[in-house]
Design a protein around this motif. Structure first.
Motif, PDB file in Angstrom:
ATOM      1  N   MET A   1     -12.817  -8.402  -6.501  1.00 36.38           N
ATOM      2  CA  MET A   1     -10.953  -9.231  -5.356  1.00 36.38           C
ATOM      3  C   MET A   1     -11.330  -8.969  -4.533  1.00 36.38           C
ATOM      4  O   MET A   1     -11.646  -7.842  -4.318  1.00 36.38           O
ATOM      5  CB  MET A   1     -10.205  -8.094  -6.276  1.00 36.38           C
ATOM      6  N   THR A   2     -10.760  -9.972  -4.164  1.00 33.66           N
ATOM      7  CA  THR A   2     -10.501 -10.558  -2.577  1.00 33.66           C
ATOM      8  C   THR A   2      -8.902 -10.717  -2.263  1.00 33.66           C
ATOM      9  O   THR A   2      -8.205 -11.164  -2.901  1.00 33.66           O
ATOM     10  CB  THR A   2     -11.660 -11.630  -2.068  1.00 33.66           C
ATOM     11  N   CYS A   3      -8.907  -9.830  -1.249  1.00 36.37           N
ATOM     12  CA  CYS A   3      -8.032 -10.054  -0.598  1.00 36.37           C
ATOM     13  C   CYS A   3      -7.602 -10.909   0.826  1.00 36.37           C
ATOM     14  O   CYS A   3      -7.474 -10.086   1.609  1.00 36.37           O
ATOM     15  CB  CYS A   3      -6.744  -8.980  -0.249  1.00 36.37           C
ATOM     16  N   PRO A   4      -6.116 -11.540   1.638  1.00 34.96           N
ATOM     17  CA  PRO A   4      -6.262 -11.542   3.191  1.00 34.96           C
ATOM     18  C   PRO A   4      -6.439  -9.774   3.836  1.00 34.96           C
ATOM     19  O   PRO A   4      -4.790  -9.055   3.037  1.00 34.96           O
ATOM     20  CB  PRO A   4      -4.705 -12.126   3.244  1.00 34.96           C
ATOM     21  N   LEU A   9       3.071  -6.022   0.997  1.00 34.53           N
ATOM     22  CA  LEU A   9       3.932  -5.833  -0.289  1.00 34.53           C
ATOM     23  C   LEU A   9       5.288  -6.746  -0.226  1.00 34.53           C
ATOM     24  O   LEU A   9       5.420  -6.381   0.575  1.00 34.53           O
ATOM     25  CB  LEU A   9       4.236  -4.696  -0.813  1.00 34.53           C
ATOM     26  N   THR A  10       5.219  -7.397  -1.830  1.00 34.44           N
ATOM     27  CA  THR A  10       6.471  -7.743  -1.382  1.00 34.44           C
ATOM     28  C   THR A  10       7.664  -6.833  -2.104  1.00 34.44           C
ATOM     29  O   THR A  10       7.242  -6.078  -2.775  1.00 34.44           O
ATOM     30  CB  THR A  10       6.286  -9.477  -2.274  1.00 34.44           C
ATOM     31  N   GLU A  11       9.150  -7.359  -2.135  1.00 33.86           N
ATOM     32  CA  GLU A  11      10.236  -6.404  -2.737  1.00 33.86           C
ATOM     33  C   GLU A  11       9.458  -6.480  -4.003  1.00 33.86           C
ATOM     34  O   GLU A  11       9.816  -5.217  -4.946  1.00 33.86           O
ATOM     35  CB  GLU A  11      11.492  -6.928  -2.520  1.00 33.86           C
ATOM     36  N   ALA A  12       9.037  -7.583  -4.672  1.00 35.18           N
ATOM     37  CA  ALA A  12       8.780  -7.470  -6.302  1.00 35.18           C
ATOM     38  C   ALA A  12       7.403  -6.414  -6.689  1.00 35.18           C
ATOM     39  O   ALA A  12       7.726  -6.001  -7.461  1.00 35.18           O
ATOM     40  CB  ALA A  12       8.255  -8.805  -6.565  1.00 35.18           C
ATOM     41  N   ASP A  13       5.773  -6.344  -5.785  1.00 34.08           N
ATOM     42  CA  ASP A  13       5.584  -5.733  -5.505  1.00 34.08           C
ATOM     43  C   ASP A  13       5.871  -4.221  -5.746  1.00 34.08           C
ATOM     44  O   ASP A  13       6.135  -3.731  -6.580  1.00 34.08           O
ATOM     45  CB  ASP A  13       4.398  -5.844  -4.864  1.00 34.08           C
ATOM     46  N   LEU A  14       7.139  -4.040  -4.942  1.00 39.43           N
ATOM     47  CA  LEU A  14       7.195  -2.587  -4.204  1.00 39.43           C
ATOM     48  C   LEU A  14       7.798  -1.793  -5.534  1.00 39.43           C
ATOM     49  O   LEU A  14       7.727  -0.747  -6.282  1.00 39.43           O
ATOM     50  CB  LEU A  14       8.464  -2.412  -3.564  1.00 39.43           C
ATOM     51  N   ILE A  15       8.973  -2.366  -6.298  1.00 43.13           N
ATOM     52  CA  ILE A  15       9.731  -2.842  -7.955  1.00 43.13           C
ATOM     53  C   ILE A  15       8.401  -2.479  -8.846  1.00 43.13           C
ATOM     54  O   ILE A  15       8.532  -0.732  -9.329  1.00 43.13           O
ATOM     55  CB  ILE A  15      10.319  -3.667  -8.402  1.00 43.13           C
ATOM     56  N   THR A  16       7.315  -3.205  -9.060  1.00 45.84           N
ATOM     57  CA  THR A  16       6.356  -2.811  -9.362  1.00 45.84           C
ATOM     58  C   THR A  16       6.144  -1.523  -9.759  1.00 45.84           C
ATOM     59  O   THR A  16       5.567  -0.524 -10.060  1.00 45.84           O
ATOM     60  CB  THR A  16       5.074  -4.045  -9.876  1.00 45.84           C
ATOM     61  N   ALA A  79      -3.769  -5.534 -13.074  1.00 43.93           N
ATOM     62  CA  ALA A  79      -3.759  -6.610 -13.836  1.00 43.93           C
ATOM     63  C   ALA A  79      -2.128  -6.888 -13.674  1.00 43.93           C
ATOM     64  O   ALA A  79      -2.146  -8.237 -13.941  1.00 43.93           O
ATOM     65  CB  ALA A  79      -3.903  -5.946 -15.290  1.00 43.93           C
ATOM     66  N   GLN A  80      -1.734  -6.770 -12.961  1.00 45.47           N
ATOM     67  CA  GLN A  80      -0.212  -7.757 -12.655  1.00 45.47           C
ATOM     68  C   GLN A  80      -0.482  -7.870 -11.580  1.00 45.47           C
ATOM     69  O   GLN A  80       0.944  -7.876 -11.190  1.00 45.47           O
ATOM     70  CB  GLN A  80       0.767  -6.382 -12.796  1.00 45.47           C
ATOM     71  N   GLY A  81      -1.388  -8.177 -10.912  1.00 43.46           N
ATOM     72  CA  GLY A  81      -1.958  -9.073 -10.055  1.00 43.46           C
ATOM     73  C   GLY A  81      -1.608  -8.403  -8.571  1.00 43.46           C
ATOM     74  O   GLY A  81      -1.365  -8.653  -7.221  1.00 43.46           O
ATOM     75  N   LEU A  82      -1.411  -7.133  -8.093  1.00 47.68           N
ATOM     76  CA  LEU A  82      -1.331  -6.474  -6.716  1.00 47.68           C
ATOM     77  C   LEU A  82      -2.413  -6.490  -5.938  1.00 47.68           C
ATOM     78  O   LEU A  82      -3.290  -6.283  -7.023  1.00 47.68           O
ATOM     79  CB  LEU A  82      -0.349  -5.138  -7.213  1.00 47.68           C
ATOM     80  N   CYS A  83      -2.315  -6.814  -5.014  1.00 46.80           N
ATOM     81  CA  CYS A  83      -3.316  -6.811  -3.741  1.00 46.80           C
ATOM     82  C   CYS A  83      -3.255  -5.493  -3.641  1.00 46.80           C
ATOM     83  O   CYS A  83      -2.831  -4.397  -2.886  1.00 46.80           O
ATOM     84  CB  CYS A  83      -3.035  -7.805  -2.843  1.00 46.80           C
ATOM     85  N   SER A  88      -2.782  -1.057   0.077  1.00 48.31           N
ATOM     86  CA  SER A  88      -3.333  -0.535   1.107  1.00 48.31           C
ATOM     87  C   SER A  88      -2.716  -0.122   2.614  1.00 48.31           C
ATOM     88  O   SER A  88      -2.842   1.195   3.280  1.00 48.31           O
ATOM     89  CB  SER A  88      -4.956  -0.036   0.925  1.00 48.31           C
ATOM     90  N   ALA A  89      -2.185  -1.293   3.619  1.00 52.02           N
ATOM     91  CA  ALA A  89      -1.898  -1.378   4.472  1.00 52.02           C
ATOM     92  C   ALA A  89      -0.237  -1.818   4.424  1.00 52.02           C
ATOM     93  O   ALA A  89       0.418  -0.850   5.838  1.00 52.02           O
ATOM     94  CB  ALA A  89      -2.417  -2.701   4.882  1.00 52.02           C
ATOM     95  N   THR A  90       0.417  -1.337   3.821  1.00 54.00           N
ATOM     96  CA  THR A  90       1.958  -2.255   3.742  1.00 54.00           C
ATOM     97  C   THR A  90       2.044  -0.339   4.313  1.00 54.00           C
ATOM     98  O   THR A  90       2.192   1.051   3.286  1.00 54.00           O
ATOM     99  CB  THR A  90       2.405  -2.225   2.629  1.00 54.00           C
ATOM    100  N   PRO A  91       2.815  -0.260   4.864  1.00 57.31           N
ATOM    101  CA  PRO A  91       3.683   1.368   5.584  1.00 57.31           C
ATOM    102  C   PRO A  91       4.714   1.557   4.441  1.00 57.31           C
ATOM    103  O   PRO A  91       5.751   0.778   4.003  1.00 57.31           O
ATOM    104  CB  PRO A  91       4.612   0.716   6.875  1.00 57.31           C
TER     105      PRO A  91
END
Length: 106
Positions: A1-4, A9-16, A79-83, A88-91
């Motif tokens: 997996m490669t990420c910038p 994380l987005t708001e939707a990612d936080l809900i997930t 599997a749900q596409g979270l980076c 690891s980096a989002t406070p």
């Protein structure tokens, strides 16, 4: 997996993240973040503004430091596409009690 390298994380990612890591598992999420954010880990490679995760090596590392249920949860997040870099980096503010969801730390 490669990420910038600067993924967040987005708001939707936080809900997930809140749904996958219910309150009884939130302490394990803190440990998982420690493993993922270890910049010297052999499963992380930095190049040209991106972070590449060797999934097999990362899963072995997570298995050795976290309960087996967390490996399943990590696989579910991927599997749900979270980076992974964003995790690891989002406070984060990770409430361990009450009804509050995981949110951005301010």
């Amino acid at each position: 997996m490669t990420c910038p390298a600067n993924s967040q994380l987005t708001e939707a990612d936080l809900i997930t993240l809140s749904l996958v890591f219910s309150k009884p598992l939130r302490l394990s999420l803190i440990e998982l973040r420690r493993v993922l954010s270890n910049r010297r880990a052999s499963f992380r490679t930095y190049e040209a503004g991106t972070v590449t995760f060797d999934m097999d090596a990362m899963l072995r590392e997570v298995s050795s430091k976290c309960p087996s249920k967390i490996v399943e949860k990590l696989s579910e997040l991927v599997a749900q596409g979270l980076c992974l870099q964003a995790i690891s980096a989002t406070p984060l503010s990770i409430p361990l009690t009450g009804t509050e969801r995981i949110s951005l730390r301010t």
